[in-house]
Design a protein around this motif. Sequence first.
Motif, PDB file in Angstrom:
ATOM      1  N   ARG A 273      -1.019   7.485   0.010  1.00 39.64           N
ATOM      2  CA  ARG A 273      -2.432   7.542   0.249  1.00 39.64           C
ATOM      3  C   ARG A 273      -2.875   8.823   0.085  1.00 39.64           C
ATOM      4  NH1 ARG A 273      -6.292   7.159   4.132  1.00 39.64           N
ATOM      5  NH2 ARG A 273      -4.765   7.165   5.949  1.00 39.64           N
TER       6      ARG A 273
ATOM      7  N   LYS B   1       2.060   7.155   5.003  1.00 38.08           N
ATOM      8  CA  LYS B   1       0.730   7.621   4.558  1.00 38.08           C
ATOM      9  C   LYS B   1       0.535   8.769   3.322  1.00 38.08           C
ATOM     10  CE  LYS B   1      -1.694   6.441   9.026  1.00 38.08           C
ATOM     11  NZ  LYS B   1      -2.899   7.049   9.810  1.00 38.08           N
TER      12      LYS B   1
ATOM     13  N   MET C 271      -5.625  10.208  -2.771  1.00 39.27           N
ATOM     14  CA  MET C 271      -6.934  10.667  -2.675  1.00 39.27           C
ATOM     15  C   MET C 271      -7.137  12.041  -3.136  1.00 39.27           C
ATOM     16  SD  MET C 271      -7.160   9.356   1.290  1.00 39.27           S
ATOM     17  CE  MET C 271      -8.745  10.276   1.655  1.00 39.27           C
TER      18      MET C 271
ATOM     19  N   LYS D 159       0.780  -1.347   0.059  1.00 40.66           N
ATOM     20  CA  LYS D 159       0.088   0.059   0.173  1.00 40.66           C
ATOM     21  C   LYS D 159       0.743   1.290  -0.121  1.00 40.66           C
ATOM     22  CE  LYS D 159      -3.898  -2.272   2.257  1.00 40.66           C
ATOM     23  NZ  LYS D 159      -4.909  -2.206   3.285  1.00 40.66           N
ATOM     24  N   ASN D 160       2.070   1.068  -0.544  1.00 40.03           N
ATOM     25  CA  ASN D 160       3.130   2.295  -0.677  1.00 40.03           C
ATOM     26  C   ASN D 160       3.379   3.057   0.584  1.00 40.03           C
ATOM     27  OD1 ASN D 160       3.252   2.434  -3.849  1.00 40.03           O
ATOM     28  ND2 ASN D 160       0.908   2.428  -3.482  1.00 40.03           N
TER      29      ASN D 160
END
Length: 386
Positions: free
Chosen positions: A234, A231, A238, A177-178
């Motif tokens: 992500r 994070k 987004m 998830k990078n």
Amino acid sequence: MDPEIFDQFLEQLERYVRERLIPAEKQVIADDRIPDEIVTEMKDMGLFGLTVPEEYGGAGLNTSQYAKVVKTMAYAAPAFRSIFSINVGMFNSAIKNGGTEAQKAEWWPKVAAGSITCFGLTEPGSGSDSAAMATTARPDPDGNGWILNGTKRYITNAPHAEVGLIMARTEKEALPKNAHVSAFIVPMDTPGITVGSPDHKMGQSGSHIADIILEDVHVPGEALLGGETGKGFRFAMMSLDNGRISVGAASTGYARRALDSALRYATERKAFGEPIANFQLIQQMLAESETEIYAAEAMMADVTARADRGENILRKAAAFKVFASEMCGRVVDRVVQIYGGAGYLAEYDAERFFRDARIYRIYEGTTQILQLQIAKHMLREFAEQA
């Protein structure tokens, strides 16, 4: 923003585009820059803080409203949208989705006042492939901050930006998830940052992109978006949903501008003793363009309404961006054809429309990358339902 107030604002903006921005296009193209006085006017109008909440000095537009503003602005030369688009799309979205309260309090008022931002994701060796990202952020051994090193490429507004959202590896190995990528809010005057000369481009005069080189750039711990490592990607993805809506809206607005130009030319240009608008094959190209623009407008209305309802719009934002950008390419191609030989001359607008529109299919995710993303999510949903 209250719908009635927004409608009034949009009406004023449409007049501004037609009476102020379109007449200034020739100067923007000749100088390859937006006049300072127009940038100041746009800041005074609040265009740089459209999506910043009102309590932080912004207009507080929802996604549907912001997309309509972008579409309206995109009727004029692309540079006018480009200068504020990173603010209202990706930067503000990342702060909203991932910023701490302290980061919102520090940066949103500045952005609403007109501080220009940039978004540092793409590199010489990586774009959508985050596993190949080479920019690193390592803990500062002398404090609680970070030291950034690397190069970012094709960064819109880099020559003008006062602050950038920079993606960097905080782990050597690629993680699920990078989670090896984090995001940092970095003032562009921080020692160690060098911005390259603006790149020469095919089109979109007045909109500037350049490399950002980071050499031992020290930032405090508070620069880490959200205060947590792993994070950043992500948050970036987004925020790219909003960026893709912006490009889709821009493609739709610019296609409308090109089609209006073709309509005008087709009614004025005569061949065989009558306007070429009377010829059925010209009418076919006009009708096909109108149909496709209407489809893009309908997609924009749907995806932005879904965003405002809080739905996950990743797939639909990608689909809108793919369709609208490809549609714009088809429309401007038809417009050149309607202009005929004149469409190949720089003296006429059709040639510029053709060059300007080409980038829409590339940035914020190429058509091919987004098609892969759409298909991946379709297959995942199918497997979950099986």
